[in-house]
Design a protein around this motif. Structure first.
Motif, PDB file in Angstrom:
ATOM      1  N   LEU A  13       0.771  -1.575   0.164  1.00 35.10           N
ATOM      2  CA  LEU A  13      -0.279  -0.074  -0.253  1.00 35.10           C
ATOM      3  C   LEU A  13       1.128   1.818  -0.009  1.00 35.10           C
ATOM      4  O   LEU A  13       0.408   2.064  -0.514  1.00 35.10           O
ATOM      5  CB  LEU A  13      -1.206   0.194   1.291  1.00 35.10           C
ATOM      6  CG  LEU A  13      -1.700   0.979   1.474  1.00 35.10           C
ATOM      7  CD1 LEU A  13      -3.123   1.099   0.787  1.00 35.10           C
ATOM      8  CD2 LEU A  13      -2.498   1.068   2.692  1.00 35.10           C
ATOM      9  N   ARG A  16       2.397   1.647  -3.658  1.00 35.53           N
ATOM     10  CA  ARG A  16       1.086   2.141  -4.150  1.00 35.53           C
ATOM     11  C   ARG A  16       1.062   3.805  -4.273  1.00 35.53           C
ATOM     12  O   ARG A  16       0.846   4.670  -5.124  1.00 35.53           O
ATOM     13  CB  ARG A  16      -0.032   1.711  -4.315  1.00 35.53           C
ATOM     14  CG  ARG A  16       0.223   0.233  -4.447  1.00 35.53           C
ATOM     15  CD  ARG A  16      -0.940  -0.509  -4.399  1.00 35.53           C
ATOM     16  NE  ARG A  16      -1.223  -2.343  -5.058  1.00 35.53           N
ATOM     17  CZ  ARG A  16      -1.613  -3.003  -4.936  1.00 35.53           C
ATOM     18  NH1 ARG A  16      -2.671  -2.727  -4.390  1.00 35.53           N
ATOM     19  NH2 ARG A  16      -1.697  -4.356  -5.692  1.00 35.53           N
ATOM     20  N   LEU A  17       1.062   4.024  -2.993  1.00 34.27           N
ATOM     21  CA  LEU A  17       0.812   5.599  -2.817  1.00 34.27           C
ATOM     22  C   LEU A  17       1.610   6.252  -3.192  1.00 34.27           C
ATOM     23  O   LEU A  17       1.448   7.210  -3.231  1.00 34.27           O
ATOM     24  CB  LEU A  17       0.211   6.194  -0.952  1.00 34.27           C
ATOM     25  CG  LEU A  17      -0.779   4.951  -0.601  1.00 34.27           C
ATOM     26  CD1 LEU A  17      -1.324   5.203   0.963  1.00 34.27           C
ATOM     27  CD2 LEU A  17      -2.199   6.137  -1.437  1.00 34.27           C
ATOM     28  N   ARG A  20       1.555   6.586  -7.077  1.00 37.57           N
ATOM     29  CA  ARG A  20       1.018   7.357  -6.990  1.00 37.57           C
ATOM     30  C   ARG A  20       1.188   9.238  -6.687  1.00 37.57           C
ATOM     31  O   ARG A  20       0.943   9.733  -7.617  1.00 37.57           O
ATOM     32  CB  ARG A  20      -0.692   7.456  -6.834  1.00 37.57           C
ATOM     33  CG  ARG A  20      -1.519   7.953  -6.787  1.00 37.57           C
ATOM     34  CD  ARG A  20      -2.800   8.317  -5.777  1.00 37.57           C
ATOM     35  NE  ARG A  20      -3.795   9.498  -6.176  1.00 37.57           N
ATOM     36  CZ  ARG A  20      -4.758   9.601  -6.018  1.00 37.57           C
ATOM     37  NH1 ARG A  20      -5.222   8.414  -4.229  1.00 37.57           N
ATOM     38  NH2 ARG A  20      -5.649  10.391  -6.050  1.00 37.57           N
ATOM     39  N   GLY A  66      -1.002   7.152 -12.410  1.00 43.00           N
ATOM     40  CA  GLY A  66      -1.155   7.028 -11.232  1.00 43.00           C
ATOM     41  C   GLY A  66      -1.977   6.538  -9.921  1.00 43.00           C
ATOM     42  O   GLY A  66      -2.565   6.089  -9.243  1.00 43.00           O
ATOM     43  N   SER A  70      -2.320   3.193  -7.341  1.00 42.51           N
ATOM     44  CA  SER A  70      -2.849   3.480  -5.998  1.00 42.51           C
ATOM     45  C   SER A  70      -4.634   2.774  -5.471  1.00 42.51           C
ATOM     46  O   SER A  70      -4.756   1.833  -4.459  1.00 42.51           O
ATOM     47  CB  SER A  70      -3.110   4.658  -5.203  1.00 42.51           C
ATOM     48  OG  SER A  70      -4.265   5.109  -5.638  1.00 42.51           O
ATOM     49  N   ARG A  71      -4.836   2.079  -6.631  1.00 42.13           N
ATOM     50  CA  ARG A  71      -6.238   1.400  -6.482  1.00 42.13           C
ATOM     51  C   ARG A  71      -5.979  -0.282  -6.259  1.00 42.13           C
ATOM     52  O   ARG A  71      -7.688  -1.039  -6.143  1.00 42.13           O
ATOM     53  CB  ARG A  71      -7.456   1.444  -7.623  1.00 42.13           C
ATOM     54  CG  ARG A  71      -7.471   3.535  -7.616  1.00 42.13           C
ATOM     55  CD  ARG A  71      -9.023   3.663  -5.835  1.00 42.13           C
ATOM     56  NE  ARG A  71      -9.152   5.389  -6.369  1.00 42.13           N
ATOM     57  CZ  ARG A  71      -9.442   5.353  -5.018  1.00 42.13           C
ATOM     58  NH1 ARG A  71      -8.700   5.373  -3.732  1.00 42.13           N
ATOM     59  NH2 ARG A  71      -9.749   7.067  -5.300  1.00 42.13           N
TER      60      ARG A  71
END
Length: 86
Positions: A13, A16-17, A20, A66, A70-71
């Motif tokens: 997570l 990914r953030l 993003r 991006g 993140s999703r």
């Protein structure tokens, strides 16, 4: 060494953030700060054909990509392969 599932999920997570933020910031910069014309001029200097289309493509892909990343869209469910049995 295998990480516990919650720690791995939190690490994924956070990555990914972070990605993003990088992709979205670059897309925003291409579209609004440098403007598409500035990005197209840079791409023209680099020898890229169809610079205006390439600039728009880059900006949109970075912005949308991006957010999608993140999703969790477009990424494998288990990219590490840790659930495979060998």
């Amino acid at each position: 060494m295998a990480f516990p599932a919650p720690a791995r999920d939190i690490a994924v997570l956070l990555v990914r953030l972070a990605l993003r933020a990088v992709f979205s910031a670059h897309g925003w910069q291409r579209q609004y700060l440098n403007a598409i014309d500035g990005t197209a001029a840079y791409l023209d200097q680099a020898g890229v054909p169809a610079t205006s289309a390439a600039a728009w493509f880059a900006a949109i892909v970075e912005l949308v990509g991006g957010v999608a990343l993140s999703r969790g869209l477009g990424v494998p469910i288990d990219p590490s392969g840790s659930s495979s049995t060998c």
